[in-house]
Design a protein around this motif. Structure first.
Motif, PDB file in Angstrom:
ATOM      1  N   ASP B  13      -8.923  15.868  -1.731  1.00  0.00           N
ATOM      2  CA  ASP B  13      -8.835  14.490  -2.208  1.00  0.00           C
ATOM      3  C   ASP B  13      -9.867  13.581  -1.528  1.00  0.00           C
ATOM      4  O   ASP B  13      -9.841  12.385  -1.653  1.00  0.00           O
ATOM      5  N   ASP B  14     -10.794  14.207  -0.766  1.00  0.00           N
ATOM      6  CA  ASP B  14     -11.812  13.401  -0.090  1.00  0.00           C
ATOM      7  C   ASP B  14     -12.929  13.072  -1.083  1.00  0.00           C
ATOM      8  O   ASP B  14     -13.962  13.708  -1.129  1.00  0.00           O
ATOM      9  N   VAL B  15     -12.690  12.063  -1.886  1.00  0.00           N
ATOM     10  CA  VAL B  15     -13.631  11.712  -2.945  1.00  0.00           C
ATOM     11  C   VAL B  15     -14.710  10.784  -2.385  1.00  0.00           C
ATOM     12  O   VAL B  15     -14.407   9.750  -1.821  1.00  0.00           O
ATOM     13  N   LEU B  16     -15.983  11.200  -2.546  1.00  0.00           N
ATOM     14  CA  LEU B  16     -17.079  10.362  -2.069  1.00  0.00           C
ATOM     15  C   LEU B  16     -17.562   9.405  -3.163  1.00  0.00           C
ATOM     16  O   LEU B  16     -17.824   8.244  -2.921  1.00  0.00           O
ATOM     17  N   VAL B  17     -17.644   9.955  -4.369  1.00  0.00           N
ATOM     18  CA  VAL B  17     -18.174   9.157  -5.482  1.00  0.00           C
ATOM     19  C   VAL B  17     -17.131   9.071  -6.571  1.00  0.00           C
ATOM     20  O   VAL B  17     -16.568  10.092  -6.967  1.00  0.00           O
ATOM     21  N   ARG B  18     -16.882   7.853  -7.005  1.00  0.00           N
ATOM     22  CA  ARG B  18     -15.972   7.711  -8.132  1.00  0.00           C
ATOM     23  C   ARG B  18     -16.593   6.740  -9.128  1.00  0.00           C
ATOM     24  O   ARG B  18     -17.036   5.643  -8.759  1.00  0.00           O
ATOM     25  N   VAL B  19     -16.690   7.195 -10.370  1.00  0.00           N
ATOM     26  CA  VAL B  19     -17.279   6.363 -11.419  1.00  0.00           C
ATOM     27  C   VAL B  19     -16.251   6.185 -12.509  1.00  0.00           C
ATOM     28  O   VAL B  19     -15.648   7.156 -12.957  1.00  0.00           O
ATOM     29  N   GLU B  20     -16.027   4.920 -12.884  1.00  0.00           N
ATOM     30  CA  GLU B  20     -15.006   4.660 -13.909  1.00  0.00           C
ATOM     31  C   GLU B  20     -15.582   3.811 -15.035  1.00  0.00           C
ATOM     32  O   GLU B  20     -16.131   2.740 -14.793  1.00  0.00           O
ATOM     33  N   GLY B  21     -15.472   4.350 -16.226  1.00  0.00           N
ATOM     34  CA  GLY B  21     -15.820   3.596 -17.439  1.00  0.00           C
ATOM     35  C   GLY B  21     -17.222   3.037 -17.442  1.00  0.00           C
ATOM     36  O   GLY B  21     -17.441   1.865 -17.752  1.00  0.00           O
ATOM     37  N   LEU B  22     -18.180   3.874 -17.088  1.00  0.00           N
ATOM     38  CA  LEU B  22     -19.551   3.371 -16.946  1.00  0.00           C
ATOM     39  C   LEU B  22     -20.244   3.272 -18.310  1.00  0.00           C
ATOM     40  O   LEU B  22     -20.328   4.234 -19.065  1.00  0.00           O
ATOM     41  N   HIS B  30     -27.520   2.579 -26.748  1.00  0.00           N
ATOM     42  CA  HIS B  30     -26.346   2.785 -25.907  1.00  0.00           C
ATOM     43  C   HIS B  30     -26.464   4.150 -25.264  1.00  0.00           C
ATOM     44  O   HIS B  30     -26.273   5.171 -25.920  1.00  0.00           O
ATOM     45  N   VAL B  31     -26.779   4.181 -23.964  1.00  0.00           N
ATOM     46  CA  VAL B  31     -27.107   5.458 -23.333  1.00  0.00           C
ATOM     47  C   VAL B  31     -25.890   6.101 -22.679  1.00  0.00           C
ATOM     48  O   VAL B  31     -25.665   7.296 -22.829  1.00  0.00           O
ATOM     49  N   LEU B  32     -25.136   5.312 -21.956  1.00  0.00           N
ATOM     50  CA  LEU B  32     -23.906   5.831 -21.347  1.00  0.00           C
ATOM     51  C   LEU B  32     -22.727   5.149 -22.027  1.00  0.00           C
ATOM     52  O   LEU B  32     -22.649   3.925 -22.047  1.00  0.00           O
ATOM     53  N   LYS B  33     -21.864   5.986 -22.568  1.00  0.00           N
ATOM     54  CA  LYS B  33     -20.793   5.405 -23.386  1.00  0.00           C
ATOM     55  C   LYS B  33     -19.448   5.620 -22.735  1.00  0.00           C
ATOM     56  O   LYS B  33     -18.568   6.262 -23.287  1.00  0.00           O
ATOM     57  N   GLY B  34     -19.299   5.122 -21.546  1.00  0.00           N
ATOM     58  CA  GLY B  34     -17.998   5.232 -20.890  1.00  0.00           C
ATOM     59  C   GLY B  34     -17.860   6.533 -20.129  1.00  0.00           C
ATOM     60  O   GLY B  34     -17.193   7.456 -20.592  1.00  0.00           O
ATOM     61  N   VAL B  35     -18.546   6.613 -18.986  1.00  0.00           N
ATOM     62  CA  VAL B  35     -18.509   7.846 -18.209  1.00  0.00           C
ATOM     63  C   VAL B  35     -17.520   7.690 -17.057  1.00  0.00           C
ATOM     64  O   VAL B  35     -17.520   6.680 -16.367  1.00  0.00           O
ATOM     65  N   ASP B  36     -16.642   8.686 -16.884  1.00  0.00           N
ATOM     66  CA  ASP B  36     -15.727   8.716 -15.741  1.00  0.00           C
ATOM     67  C   ASP B  36     -15.941  10.022 -15.016  1.00  0.00           C
ATOM     68  O   ASP B  36     -15.973  11.073 -15.645  1.00  0.00           O
ATOM     69  N   TYR B 234     -22.092  11.161 -23.208  1.00  0.00           N
ATOM     70  CA  TYR B 234     -20.767  11.608 -22.764  1.00  0.00           C
ATOM     71  C   TYR B 234     -20.908  12.859 -21.923  1.00  0.00           C
ATOM     72  O   TYR B 234     -21.917  13.551 -21.995  1.00  0.00           O
ATOM     73  N   PHE B 235     -19.861  13.149 -21.160  1.00  0.00           N
ATOM     74  CA  PHE B 235     -19.736  14.490 -20.572  1.00  0.00           C
ATOM     75  C   PHE B 235     -19.132  15.381 -21.638  1.00  0.00           C
ATOM     76  O   PHE B 235     -18.003  15.168 -22.076  1.00  0.00           O
TER      77      PHE B 235
END
Lengths: 388, 304, 304
Positions: B13-22, B30-36, B234-235
């Protein structure tokens, strides 16, 4: 008998002595000066001899007047010319083409004859240098006046160095202004659709607007006009301001006017050079600096500016050399720089060719000198660029 | 088939990077359409995808070389809500940048500075290190990337592979917690790729958290904990390299791998029944520009 | 429009330029300051431009060193010399002021006088053989005349003389720009006028046959002949012209001071002395009584 002869002789003598006075109603022409004379403003050109005199009661008859040089009668070229001056008159003997007096002290004698037949003679001397006709290129003149003209070169160099310095600084500011606009209003709006962003955008447009106006104005009007304008318009403004509002701003003299105009004008040209130079630094450089955590200012100072400087140095060097020559425009506001000094000598000696050649030679030498250093600097930078 | 090498990655659970709704768009694009997504400390993530898929943009958004319009990015405890303005936002962005080191495709070394100066510039300027301390550290890092003998050279005097290794040393000099690699080997001649990948592998071994945008399958297979396939903003699919490369679940992934695998991993391509010749036409399609790729219908997106 | 940016830069340069102006001259031989002297001449404290000048102790004189024997530069020293220069120095002697020379172009003499009207900048007085004309009197104020000259036509040796209005018609004549000679020829009409920066610039053109004549002051013309220019005076002048100092308009105190100085040098014979020194033993400071009309008379006649 003997007594009678003596009496008649005495009578003749007395009458003879009285005769001129009687015919001229008491006043003969009075010669005040003969030219050439020692200490003339200019060298004697051996084309004419002039006699300055105050007219007497009877006017001078030029056709009867005579000129002697070293006791020999000189036949003038055409008739002697009698001219009325503001005070007095001048009688001009034009000399024939082949007239060539010996070098050294000349004894002149002019005999003025009036319409009434009176004669007045006037003697004077002049030390003649032996030069019949001025040579096309007068090396003696060049030698005599070289220091005087070359002193102007100092002013020219001072003006050049000061102007290029201020122009470069101005140009840097101008370029920052020119670069502060990144997008058009339409693009900015469609991209961000935020009123706060648009306010910031307008704020960034101000320096852009000022810089654009500045470069447009100073590139769009003649440098000569700018020099004269600053020299004569600021005092005019002051004159008004002093009368209307009771203050005045410092007024530039000829040197400062020229320096201000040259700085502003070349600043405008160099603005575009700097702008191109800054833009030529790849965007990746800024990004790399940002990615390393540098602030905008640090990036600008340590990364962008040094690289842009290398790019603009040759252009600044070229402008420097152009500026050396453009300083000559300051002669129009009588700044005693190279060209102005050469013109003064021309006015003084009636020979423009020789002093202008001296000035041209000095300008040329200056530009060659600076071109040489510019080339060296560029070679050095090229080496650096090749390395870096 | 090779499994990922087991490696210490810290607590799960040691999360270094967290990206939400980018979200990120360039104008209408529109290049990034909501990346988590999230990256654990010590994890090595390789992002693949066709050009225009948004993978480079994602990376550049993480340290705000591109400012995303929407979303929250948290790196090493510093959280930035995208689209913000003002001093506090700027400071947060800079804090995030200080947590990340970045290596660019085009190296972006400072040409007017020597190799050592490149490495010590930021530590001195940003961290306020003395020149001696910074230089000492720089020598250690240059030794680590095998360039001790190039310390006094200028970037134009060394090869591409060496430049990229200097770039890595330069990024490491700031002691980042996360390293971002944006196609680090794409601009290199093939014979120089190995030396850069070697350094990156070493770095991964040491437990550095890395996000790598790269098509180097060998590297991904050997080093990556996770491979993310991106397309259309998207991923599309993510998982261990063995799964994504050799057992892709999505058609879009499979389609993409058809272009990549025959070149780089012919034996595995054969295993999957993919041959290079059959896909000539598709290669051209892939080579199209960013816009074109972006306009393509997001047919491979999840749920399609 | 140029004003806004120029003012800022002018400030920077102007400060430098102003620094040099602060001299502590102004004392006279008798220990009386210029201000005290002016007050005793005027009978009251000087006001306006006069006050500025006597307070700072120097008078700036506009003078064009392109006109021997009025003013030229000395071959040995490079200093100014000539009749106008001597007169200016006499003004300084009379008023206890230091004299500083400026050498503006002829056509900027009057603008410069006007420009310095309130502040004393540029030059305060023209002592440069300026003819008193009604048109100029609208722009500047004139002192009493200090000498007289005549407008004469200079022609090549042996060329037809030009002494009447009729002979002028259709001729190509060179003049200095903004001189009375130009105004006169304009008024005559039908003359092909070529105007030059200074009269002198016309001489080489006349010599080469590009002009039928050059109109200039009689004594300037005879200097050219002495120096070897193959010219002749035409003999009969067109007019005589009173020459005076010019100052900015509406400065009664300065005008009174200058008129005092002219009277002073007339009364003590120094003006005549200077005239005889530079003008072939003539006293050109007295009004000619030769029956030649004045410039005003000729112009009035031409315009009627």
């Amino acid at each position: 008998m003997k007594k009678l002869v003596l009496t008649i002789l005495a009578l003749v003598l007395v009458l003879g002595a009285m005769a001129p006075a009687a015919s001229a109603a008491g006043k003969l022409p009075e010669v005040t000066q003969g030219s050439p004379y020692d200490g003339m403003a200019y060298e004697w050109g051996v084309t004419a001899v002039q006699v300055y005199y105050m007219p007497g009661s009877s006017p001078v008859d030029p056709l009867k007047c005579e000129l002697y040089v070293n006791g020999e009668r000189v036949t003038p070229l055409g008739d002697p010319v009698d001219s009325q001056l503001a005070q007095g008159a001048s009688l001009q003997f034009n000399l024939p083409e082949d007239f060539q007096p010996p070098k050294g002290e000349l004894e002149f004698r002019a005999v003025l004859v009036t319409k009434a037949g009176d004669e007045v003679s006037y003697d004077w001397t002049y030390t003649y240098g032996g030069q019949k006709r001025k040579p096309l290129i007068d090396f003696a003149l060049m030698r005599d006046w070289f220091t005087f003209i070359a002193q102007g070169a100092l002013v020219t160099i001072e003006l050049t160095v000061l102007s290029i310095l201020f122009a470069t600084l101005l140009a840097l500011l101008g370029a920052l202004g020119r670069l502060s606009k990144s997008t058009s209003a339409r693009e900015a709006w469609t991209k961000y659709r935020s009123w706060t962003y648009m306010v910031g955008w307008v704020g960034r447009m101000v320096p852009y607007g000022i810089a654009t106006f500045y470069t447009s104005l100073f590139r769009g009007t003649p440098l000569l006009l700018q020099i004269i304008f600053i020299y004569l318009a600021i005092p005019g403004f002051n004159n008004y301001a002093y009368g209307a509002w009771g203050f005045k701003i410092p007024e530039p003299g000829p040197f400062a006017s020229a320096a201000v105009a040259l700085s502003l004008n070349y600043g405008a040209y160099l603005t575009e050079v700097w702008r191109a130079g800054i833009q030529a630094v790849p965007k990746g450089q800024t990004e790399a600096a940002w990615a390393l955590g540098m602030t905008g200012m640090q990036t600008w100072r340590r990364i962008t500016l040094p690289q842009a400087f290398k790019i603009v140095i040759p252009a600044i060097g070229n402008d420097f050399i152009a500026l050396i020559k453009d300083t000559s425009l300051a002669s129009t506001i009588a700044l005693p720089e190279l060209l102005q000094k050469a013109r003064l000598v021309g006015g003084r000696t009636y020979d423009f060719l020789s002093p202008l050649l001296v000035a041209a030679a000095v300008y040329w030498a200056l530009t060659i000198f600076f071109s040489f250093w510019q080339a060296r600097l560029e070679r050095r930078l090229e080496r650096d660029t090749a390395r870096g | 088939m090779m499994a990922t090498e087991p490696r210490e990655t810290g607590a799960a659970d040691d999360v270094l990077v967290r990206v939400e709704g980018l979200h990120k768009s360039f104008g209408k694009l529109h290049v990034l359409k909501g990346v988590d997504f999230a990256v654990r400390r010590g994890e090595v993530v390789v992002v693949i995808g066709p050009s225009g898929s948004g993978k480079s943009t994602l990376l550049r958004c993480l340290n705000f070389l591109e400012e995303p319009q929407k979303g929250v990015i948290t790196i090493g405890g510093v959280s930035v809500t995208c689209g913000g303005r003002g001093k506090a936002h700027k400071r947060a962005v800079r804090d995030v940048r200080l947590k990340c080191g970045m290596v660019f495709q085009e190296f972006n070394l400072f040409p007017h500075k020597s190799v050592t100066e490149n490495v010590i510039e930021a530590p001195m300027l940003v961290k306020g290190l003395s020149k001696e301390a910074a230089t000492e550290r720089a020598f250690a890092l240059l030794a680590k990337v095998g360039l001790s003998d190039r310390a006094d050279y200028f970037p134009s005097q060394i090869s591409g592979g060496q430049k990229q290794r200097v770039a890595i040393a330069r990024a490491l000099a700031m002691d980042p917690e996360l390293m971002l690699f944006d196609e680090p080997t794409s601009a290199l001649d093939p014979e120089l790729i190995g030396e850069v990948l070697g350094v990156m592998k070493d770095l991964a071994q040491e437990g550095m958290t890395m996000i790598v945008v790269s098509h180097e399958m060998g590297f991904a297979r050997d080093v990556a904990d996770r491979v993310i396939f991106m397309d259309g903003g998207y991923f599309v699919e993510q998982g261990p390299p063995s799964e994504v490369f050799f057992h892709p679940r999505e058609d879009r992934t499979r389609q993409f791998l058809r272009h990549i695998l025959p070149e780089q991993e012919p034996e595995h391509a054969a295993e999957l029944g993919i041959t290079g010749e059959a896909e000539e036409g598709a290669s051209e399609e892939e080579a199209q520009g960013e816009e074109a790729a972006e306009e393509a219908p997001a047919g491979g997106s999840p749920g399609a | 429009m140029l004003l806004v940016p120029t003012v800022l830069l002018a400030l920077a340069f102007g400060l430098v330029a102003c620094g040099g102006d602060e001299g502590d001259e102004g004392g006279t031989a008798e220990g009386q300051t210029a201000a005290e002297k002016a007050a005793s001449i005027l009978g009251h404290e000087p006001a306006g431009l006069a006050k500025i000048i006597v307070d700072r102790g120097y008078l700036v004189v506009a003078n064009d060193p392109n006109y021997a024997p009025q003013s030229s530069i000395n071959k040995e020293t490079g200093e100014l010399e000539g009749f106008d220069v001597d007169v200016a120095k006499l003004v300084g002697e009379a008023l206890g002021l230091e004299i500083r020379f400026e050498n503006p172009k002829w056509d900027s003499v009057i603008p410069g006088l006007q420009a310095g009207a309130e502040t004393g900048s540029k030059w305060n007085v023209s002592i440069g053989s300026m003819t008193v004309t009604p048109d100029r009197a609208k722009a500047v104020d004139f002192t009493d005349p200090y000498y007289y000259a005549q407008g004469q036509m200079l022609v090549r040796q042996g060329s037809p003389k030009i002494t009447t209005i009729e002979e002028l018609k259709g001729k190509t004549i060179g003049v200095g720009a903004q001189t009375t000679y130009q105004y006169f020829l304009d008024a005559v009409g039908g003359v092909n006028i070529r105007s030059y920066d200074t009269d002198l610039d016309a001489f080489p053109v006349l010599e080469n046959g590009g002009l039928d004549g050059v109109m200039t002051a009689d004594l300037t013309a005879s200097e050219a002949i002495s120096s070897g220019k193959p010219f002749e005076l035409s003999g009969k002048p067109f007019y005589y012209e009173p020459l005076a100092f010019a100052i900015a308009k509406d400065q009664p105190d300065l005008l009174a001071l200058l008129n005092y100085s002219i009277k002073w040098m007339r009364d003590n014979g120094k003006l005549t002395e200077a005239s005889k020194k530079w003008y072939h033993g003539f006293d050109v400071t007295a009004e000619p009584a030769s029956g030649v009309p004045s410039y005003d008379e000729v112009m009035a006649q031409l315009q009627s």
